[in-house]
Design a protein around this motif. Sequence first.
Motif, short mmCIF file in Angstrom:
data_model
loop_
_atom_site.label_atom_id
_atom_site.label_comp_id
_atom_site.label_asym_id
_atom_site.label_seq_id
_atom_site.Cartn_x
_atom_site.Cartn_y
_atom_site.Cartn_z
N SER A 23 0.86 -1.19 0.00
CA SER A 23 0.00 0.00 0.00
C SER A 23 0.88 1.23 0.00
CB SER A 23 -0.92 0.00 1.22
OG SER A 23 -1.67 1.20 1.29
N ASP A 24 0.43 2.29 -0.68
CA ASP A 24 1.21 3.53 -0.74
C ASP A 24 0.72 4.56 0.27
OD1 ASP A 24 -1.19 4.15 -1.87
OD2 ASP A 24 -0.40 4.93 -3.75
N ASN A 25 -0.17 4.15 1.18
CA ASN A 25 -0.68 5.07 2.20
C ASN A 25 -0.12 4.66 3.55
OD1 ASN A 25 -2.76 6.09 4.28
ND2 ASN A 25 -3.40 7.12 2.41
N THR A 26 0.84 5.44 4.03
CA THR A 26 1.51 5.09 5.30
C THR A 26 0.57 5.22 6.49
OG1 THR A 26 2.32 7.37 5.44
CG2 THR A 26 3.78 5.73 4.43
N SER A 27 -0.42 6.11 6.41
CA SER A 27 -1.37 6.27 7.52
C SER A 27 -2.23 5.02 7.67
CB SER A 27 -2.25 7.49 7.28
OG SER A 27 -1.48 8.67 7.23
N ALA A 28 -2.66 4.44 6.56
CA ALA A 28 -3.46 3.21 6.62
C ALA A 28 -2.64 2.05 7.17
CB ALA A 28 -4.01 2.88 5.23
N ILE A 29 -1.37 1.99 6.79
CA ILE A 29 -0.50 0.93 7.31
C ILE A 29 -0.30 1.10 8.82
CG2 ILE A 29 1.83 -0.04 7.21
CD1 ILE A 29 1.91 0.68 4.27
N ALA A 30 -0.08 2.34 9.26
CA ALA A 30 0.10 2.59 10.69
C ALA A 30 -1.17 2.27 11.47
CB ALA A 30 0.49 4.06 10.91
N LEU A 31 -2.32 2.55 10.88
CA LEU A 31 -3.59 2.25 11.53
C LEU A 31 -3.80 0.75 11.66
CD1 LEU A 31 -6.28 3.37 12.66
CD2 LEU A 31 -7.18 3.26 10.32
N ALA A 32 -3.40 0.01 10.63
CA ALA A 32 -3.56 -1.44 10.67
C ALA A 32 -2.64 -2.09 11.69
CB ALA A 32 -3.29 -2.03 9.29
N ILE A 36 4.89 1.15 -0.12
CA ILE A 36 5.40 1.20 -1.48
C ILE A 36 5.23 2.62 -1.99
CG2 ILE A 36 3.19 0.57 -2.53
CD1 ILE A 36 4.68 -1.00 -4.63
N LYS A 37 6.12 3.05 -2.86
CA LYS A 37 6.03 4.38 -3.43
C LYS A 37 4.83 4.46 -4.39
CE LYS A 37 11.01 5.34 -3.22
NZ LYS A 37 12.21 5.69 -4.02
N THR A 38 4.27 5.63 -4.48
CA THR A 38 3.12 5.82 -5.34
C THR A 38 3.46 5.55 -6.81
OG1 THR A 38 2.25 7.49 -3.83
CG2 THR A 38 1.33 7.46 -6.04
N VAL A 39 4.67 5.87 -7.21
CA VAL A 39 5.06 5.64 -8.61
C VAL A 39 5.17 4.16 -8.92
CG1 VAL A 39 6.24 7.85 -8.85
CG2 VAL A 39 7.50 5.89 -7.98
N ASP A 40 5.34 3.32 -7.89
CA ASP A 40 5.46 1.88 -8.08
C ASP A 40 4.16 1.14 -7.79
OD1 ASP A 40 8.18 2.18 -8.71
OD2 ASP A 40 8.75 2.12 -6.60
N GLN A 41 3.10 1.87 -7.48
CA GLN A 41 1.83 1.24 -7.12
C GLN A 41 1.12 0.78 -8.39
OE1 GLN A 41 -0.38 -0.65 -5.70
NE2 GLN A 41 -0.43 0.62 -3.84
N ILE A 42 1.14 -0.54 -8.63
CA ILE A 42 0.56 -1.10 -9.85
C ILE A 42 -0.96 -0.94 -9.86
CG2 ILE A 42 0.37 -3.18 -11.26
CD1 ILE A 42 2.97 -4.16 -10.07
N ALA A 43 -1.58 -1.04 -8.68
CA ALA A 43 -3.04 -0.95 -8.59
C ALA A 43 -3.55 0.44 -8.90
CB ALA A 43 -3.51 -1.39 -7.21
N ASP A 44 -2.66 1.42 -9.09
CA ASP A 44 -3.07 2.77 -9.44
C ASP A 44 -3.83 2.79 -10.76
OD1 ASP A 44 -3.20 5.45 -8.77
OD2 ASP A 44 -1.44 5.98 -9.94
N LEU A 45 -3.52 1.84 -11.65
CA LEU A 45 -4.19 1.75 -12.94
C LEU A 45 -5.65 1.34 -12.80
CD1 LEU A 45 -2.74 0.35 -16.19
CD2 LEU A 45 -4.84 -0.68 -15.35
N LEU A 46 -6.01 0.72 -11.66
CA LEU A 46 -7.36 0.20 -11.46
C LEU A 46 -8.28 1.17 -10.73
CD1 LEU A 46 -6.32 -3.40 -10.32
CD2 LEU A 46 -7.01 -2.69 -12.61
N THR A 47 -7.79 2.35 -10.37
CA THR A 47 -8.59 3.25 -9.54
C THR A 47 -8.89 4.59 -10.18
OG1 THR A 47 -6.59 4.08 -8.44
CG2 THR A 47 -7.73 2.21 -7.41
N LYS A 48 -8.18 4.97 -11.22
CA LYS A 48 -8.37 6.31 -11.77
C LYS A 48 -7.85 6.38 -13.21
CE LYS A 48 -5.68 7.98 -8.55
NZ LYS A 48 -4.98 6.78 -8.01
#
Length: 392
Positions: free
Chosen positions: A309-318, A351-363
């Motif tokens: 995941s490229d969202n550090t806040s979500a990782i910290a929350l989990a 993971i860095k946002t530029v390396d987030q493969i799932a970015d293609l599936l959301t926008k």
Amino acid sequence: MRQPKGFEDSLHPNLVCLLRKAIYGLRWAPRQWYTTFSSYLIQLGFQHSKSDPSLLTLRKGHTQIYLLVYVEDILITGNDESAISTFLDKLNATFSLKHLGTANHFLGIKIQQLPDKYFLSQHAYALSIIKQANLLNCNPTANPSCTKMPAAIPTDNKLGDPSLYRKLTGALQYLTITRPDIAYAVNNLSQHIHDPQPIHIYLLKRLIRYIKGSANLGLSITKSDLRLQTFSDADWASDPITRKSTTGYCTFLGSTLVSWAVKKQTTVSRSSTESEYRALAAATADTIWLKRLLHDFHNDHEQPIDLHSDNTSAIALANNPVFHARTKHIKIDHRFVRENISSNHIRLLPIKTVDQIADLLTKPLSTTRFRLLRDKLTISADLFVCGGLLEK
């Protein structure tokens, strides 16, 4: 057909009813056929998969046979050709079968066996969609979506019929089986299937133009390790009307893409962290299911599955075992993800946002980034489909 209960003929109890309607016209026919067929397979020693009801497995000693059934279409594989041949003889003695040999087409999907991989594509199906839209002579485009809408939406007389819009959108959903690069665009079109506006018809035509220029693309299945890894992403408040977010995730088995999804979240998220966390929960559920499916193939995934995941806040929350007042409304998702982390089923990794493969599936993305992520999804061209002239 047996006499139904309550309508038996006492004078002729052994007679049967004459079926005047074709069996395929009955709604419960596929279920009855599946029950009859699977019951016979269980008598032969097969077992139902606990993860997928369409998968049945047989294991006797070193012999392993796997059978996948979809109504009347059957796909069989295993590690013992003689055992498979013996099984087919028993099956043919009870049911009328057509042995089509090595699989090359299954449910409209073309299967090519190459020296180092399998290649799955739907080239003929994609062309049939283009023909149905009457756009065989259209100019292809390099991107299925657009990041900026035109100021004036041109009218289209060919695709202006709402029934044709629904028909094409439904057909495009099946094309996403081997084309995850169009999953986001198809998901966006499906949300307006009840009342398509000119902007949606414009986006549909753009998508078909993209398919025209990339009809030979498909998915590769390569031999690699059996290690699962998942990429999860979310686009916060992407819907301009409902302000609901979009979830996207994809899972790789080794270097092969095996699962992906694009979904609009059911509730409105109050922050990007919340939307990303809901996406993590959905990706975790799909990943755990794939892990159980691997167990049915007698391949246990012992190590934790990497979830990126490229969202550090979500990782910290989990990773935080303490519940706060701000997370009460996502408490179920929080407990679900947290429990799988503590059980070593998954491992959250940034993971860095530029390396987030799932970015293609959301926008929608720019063409350059879209092509980069499409390649990372292991989508490639069919080398046996001619795409132009060869130079000396």
